[in-house]
Design an enzyme around this catalytic site. Structure first.
Site, mmCIF file in Angstrom:
data_model
loop_
_atom_site.group_PDB
_atom_site.id
_atom_site.type_symbol
_atom_site.label_atom_id
_atom_site.label_comp_id
_atom_site.label_asym_id
_atom_site.label_seq_id
_atom_site.Cartn_x
_atom_site.Cartn_y
_atom_site.Cartn_z
ATOM 1 N N HIS A 1 0.789 -1.229 0.000
ATOM 2 C CA HIS A 1 0.000 0.000 0.000
ATOM 3 C C HIS A 1 0.821 1.279 0.000
ATOM 4 O O HIS A 1 0.278 2.357 -0.126
ATOM 5 C CB HIS A 1 -1.007 0.024 1.157
ATOM 6 C CG HIS A 1 -0.380 0.238 2.512
ATOM 7 N ND1 HIS A 1 0.289 -0.747 3.166
ATOM 8 C CD2 HIS A 1 -0.337 1.319 3.326
ATOM 9 C CE1 HIS A 1 0.721 -0.283 4.327
ATOM 10 N NE2 HIS A 1 0.362 0.972 4.439
HETATM 11 N N1 UDP Z 1 -3.820 -5.666 8.893
HETATM 12 C C1 UDP Z 1 -5.147 -6.090 9.017
HETATM 13 N N2 UDP Z 1 -5.813 -6.501 7.881
HETATM 14 C C2 UDP Z 1 -5.231 -6.516 6.640
HETATM 15 C C3 UDP Z 1 -3.880 -6.071 6.531
HETATM 16 C C4 UDP Z 1 -3.212 -5.637 7.687
HETATM 17 O O1 UDP Z 1 -5.693 -6.102 10.116
HETATM 18 O O2 UDP Z 1 -5.879 -6.894 5.659
HETATM 19 C C5 UDP Z 1 -3.113 -5.194 10.105
HETATM 20 C C6 UDP Z 1 -1.756 -5.826 10.333
HETATM 21 O O3 UDP Z 1 -1.862 -7.000 11.092
HETATM 22 C C7 UDP Z 1 -1.025 -4.762 11.089
HETATM 23 C C8 UDP Z 1 -1.604 -3.468 10.591
HETATM 24 O O4 UDP Z 1 -2.823 -3.828 9.929
HETATM 25 O O5 UDP Z 1 -1.299 -4.868 12.476
HETATM 26 C C9 UDP Z 1 -0.666 -2.773 9.646
HETATM 27 O O6 UDP Z 1 -1.315 -1.741 9.019
HETATM 28 P P1 UDP Z 1 -0.781 -1.047 7.694
HETATM 29 O O7 UDP Z 1 -0.010 -2.024 6.909
HETATM 30 O O8 UDP Z 1 -1.961 -0.376 7.090
HETATM 31 O O9 UDP Z 1 0.095 0.128 8.247
HETATM 32 P P2 UDP Z 1 1.629 0.309 8.551
HETATM 33 O O10 UDP Z 1 1.988 -0.682 9.611
HETATM 34 O O11 UDP Z 1 2.378 0.134 7.279
HETATM 35 O O12 UDP Z 1 1.692 1.711 9.047
#
Ligand code: UDP
Length: 364
Positions: free
Chosen positions: A209
């Site tokens: 993403h």
């Molecule tokens: N996650 C979720 N469902 C999904 C994909 C990710 O619940 O389909 C959770 C994942 O386990 C993690 C969090 O979302 O805890 C990560 O979010 P994201 O990748 O949006 O953000 P980043 O960590 O890159 O800021």
């Protein structure tokens, strides 16, 4: 200062719900605290947002700003305007913000303008890549914050290099792992594997993403291409962020062998990653979760702000070159599954307890 401590907690997007959940649980457990939970509405899907609140047992927000939509700049401006009277009326002893999303930077700035104290949870992480919006959010939020709670050793080093006084830095561990350990057993009840027709340790999970990967047509085509090559070896489940799905459709990229599904709720996604043979991602949080789950993770980025997941975890920083990604994926699949039980310090489920203990000491 009175015995009662007032705290405002702001959330807006998925990773924030996951990080704030254990802090809200700890605050509501302690009679001394009077928490005010504010939801900015930044999350792209109100339904998914409700699901996260329910699954993670987060109390209903006291205030919902309903500010979905618009560019990050517009969202920042909207939050500043909408949040100011709310914080000014409640006048918390401290505002807690987590992570690195738009709601984090915007609410920290609003609080500082009102002369309120700010605590930043997950402070000090740095990718050293200022083209990432999250990196700017991290740097600015840290510079505005009074209490900086770090999740791994690099956090303190980075903050010290930027001139932050050591007395403001507290190494407490990782709140995202508090949530993972709290819900790990419950996630085992999820039917997601049978619903998707995949078997324990017999598939990979992919997520993409970050703008650097999904906004550049050539890059996205390369990454979807290499995921398809990996899918020749084992099924690849790809919960697609709406942003990525739109881009793929605009570019006419077929899904090929990939098994696309909508973004998953927390418990289903935790079940999916726990049982995967391999994870390929550009997410920040997933690098940390796979380290605890002992699942190999290929990070499809040039850098990571979470180096401990490489030095002490299961993370491989592979960049975006399809040949390199394919070759490391093949190596990982050909080697034995990780069995080490080394866990980064304080990734033990008690980070939120340490944070609230520290705030009680600091504010009393
Ligand atoms: N996650 C979720 N469902 C999904 C994909 C990710 O619940 O389909 C959770 C994942 O386990 C993690 C969090 O979302 O805890 C990560 O979010 P994201 O990748 O949006 O953000 P980043 O960590 O890159 O800021």
């Amino acid at each position: 200062m009175s015995d009662i401590l007032k705290v405002s907690c702001v959330v807006g997007a998925r990773p924030n719900f996951i990080k704030m959940a254990p802090l809200m649980a700890e605050l509501t457990r302690r009679p001394r605290w009077r928490p005010q939970l504010i939801h900015t509405g930044q999350h792209y899907s109100p339904e998914m947002s409700d699901q996260f609140f329910q699954e993670l047992q987060i109390p209903r927000p006291d205030v919902h700003l309903g500010l979905a939509g618009g560019s990050p700049t517009k969202q920042t401006a909207d939050i500043l305007v909408a949040l100011e009277p709310i914080l000014d009326t409640f006048r918390p002893d401290v505002l807690i913000v987590v992570g690195d999303v738009t709601s984090t930077i915007a609410s920290a700035l609003t609080a500082v303008r009102l002369g309120l104290k700010v605590a930043h949870v997950e402070a000090g992480l740095r990718s050293f890549d200022r083209t990432m919006p999250e990196e700017i959010n991290r740097i600015v939020t840290d510079s505005l914050s009074d209490y900086l709670f770090t999740s791994e050793p690099s956090g303190r080093e980075n903050l010290q290099r930027e001139g932050v006084a050591d007395s403001r830095i507290f190494f407490v561990g990782n709140v995202m792992i508090d949530t993972l350990l709290r819900f790990r057993e419950q996630a085992k009840q999820s039917n997601v594997l049978s619903d998707l027709g995949v078997k324990e340790k017999g598939y990979a999970v992919a997520t993409l993403h970050r703008p650097a990967n999904v906004d550049d047509p050539g890059r996205l085509a390369d990454l979807v291409g290499v995921l398809n090559r990996v899918a020749e070896k084992l099924p690849v489940v790809f919960p697609v962020h709406p942003r990525t799905k739109n881009r793929m459709e605009e570019l006419g990229l077929g899904t090929g062998r990939l098994q696309l599904c909508p973004p998953q709720g927390y418990l289903d996604f935790l079940r999916l990653t726990s049982s995967a043979r391999l994870v390929l991602t550009d997410s920040g949080g997933i690098q940390e979760e796979t380290t605890i789950l002992q699942v190999p993770c290929l990070t499809l980025r040039k850098n990571t702000e979470r180096p401990v997941t490489i030095t002490e975890g299961t993370n491989h920083l592979v960049g975006m070159d399809p040949e390199r990604i394919y070759s490391v994926a093949s190596e990982v699949l050909a080697s034995a599954r990780p069995t080490g039980d080394q866990v980064p310090q304080f990734w033990d489920g008690k980070a939120s307890v340490r944070i609230i203990d520290t705030l009680e000491q600091q504010l009393s």
